[in-house]
Design an enzyme around this catalytic site. Structure first.
Site, PDB file in Angstrom:
ATOM      1  N   SER A 174      34.301  24.305  68.955  1.00 26.73           N
ATOM      2  CA  SER A 174      33.972  23.120  69.564  1.00 26.73           C
ATOM      3  C   SER A 174      33.238  23.220  71.002  1.00 26.73           C
ATOM      4  CB  SER A 174      35.144  22.150  69.624  1.00 26.73           C
ATOM      5  OG  SER A 174      35.054  21.092  70.479  1.00 26.73           O
ATOM      6  N   TYR A 194      43.728  21.084  72.492  1.00 27.22           N
ATOM      7  CA  TYR A 194      42.556  21.241  71.630  1.00 27.22           C
ATOM      8  C   TYR A 194      41.829  22.348  72.455  1.00 27.22           C
ATOM      9  CZ  TYR A 194      38.343  19.824  68.818  1.00 27.22           C
ATOM     10  OH  TYR A 194      37.288  19.912  67.928  1.00 27.22           O
TER      11      TYR A 194
END
Length: 281
Positions: free
Chosen positions: A143, A156
């Protein structure tokens, strides 16, 4: 790797979003598909769609955080197809919060899927891919949060930084060992997926009580994905990266200047600036 026709691609998290788009894009290249997801109904829908277009497909419900399950999936794929040429460790979940206010279980769940899921995939498939001797490629979905750590994204970002690091290590090891395999790390920005609804797949044993900071960041992510690019555009970039052996697949050009700014800040000992978390190209 330029020739896809008749070869085998494995995609985890293939039931929706980027994973489904990857499976469909590789099928369009004439590849045989092995797909996995933790959601049976979604996985079955993708399997039926691929089969209807004539694609040879193996589908299996897999929790990528379960090492034995991933190895069992790999056994089935190699038994059924005899080889794997493209491995997409794509399954992932989002969990955000203020880093000092949430239980360790929030971090453990994100790491179990986003990092351990990648590691399980590498260890279950890559040794046999190397042994096969063919050219091939491993793609990890990290990401932009695996390149830039942002407030309220602790679980995350930590897990996605780990996924990025694992892939960079893998890439170097493949080169120095003389393997014909190469690696890419996919770092999407805003993409129109259901990542903001990850709690739907969170096991009961990993559940925690919701909090305001968690709700705040989940709304931010929901707004981001609502304005995000199509997963099909991401899949197109991945196919190009496999063909050209590009390591970093950054879906949004707006983040590229931020990489240089980050490196400059770190070189001078400063806290890196935050890039714009947005979806413009």
């Amino acid at each position: 790797m330029e020739d896809f026709d008749g070869r085998v691609a494995v995609v985890t998290g293939a039931g929706s979003g980027i994973g489904r788009a990857l499976a469909e894009r590789f099928a369009a290249e004439g590849m045989r598909l092995a797909i996995a997801d933790i959601e049976k109904d979604a996985l079955d829908a993708v399997r039926r769609s691929l089969a209807a277009r004539g694609t040879e497909v193996i589908a299996q419900v897999v929790d990528v955080g379960d090492e034995e399950a991933v190895h069992a999936f790999a056994d089935r794929v190699f038994d059924g197809f005899g080889a794997v040429h493209v491995l997409c460790n794509n399954a992932g979940v989002f969990n955000g919060c203020q880093i000092w206010s949430r239980p360790a279980r929030d971090f453990a769940w994100a790491l179990q899927v986003n990092f351990w899921g990648v590691l399980h995939g590498i260890q279950a498939f890559v040794p046999r891919m190397i042994e096969g001797g063919d050219e091939g490629h491993i793609v990890t979905t990290s990401s932009v949060a695996g390149l830039f750590a942002a407030p309220f994204s602790g679980p995350y970002s930590v897990s996605k930084f780990a996924a990025y690091a694992a892939t960079e290590c893998l890439g170097h090891e493949l080169v120095v060992s003389g393997s014909r395999l190469r690696a890419s790390v996919l770092c999407p920005g805003g993409v129109a997926t259901r990542i903001h609804q990850s709690e739907r797949n969170r096991p009961a044993s990993a559940r925690t009580e919701p909090s305001d900071d968690q709700a705040f960041v989940e709304q931010v992510i929901a707004d981001t994905v609502a304005a995000g690019i199509a997963p099909e555009a991401v899949a197109e970039q991945v196919v190009d990266a496999v063909r050209t052996q590009r390591f970093l697949v950054l879906t949004h050009d707006a983040y590229r200047p931020g990489l240089a700014a980050r490196a400059a800040a770190l070189a001078s000992g400063e806290l890196p600036p935050l890039p714009d978390y947005e979806t413009r190209d």
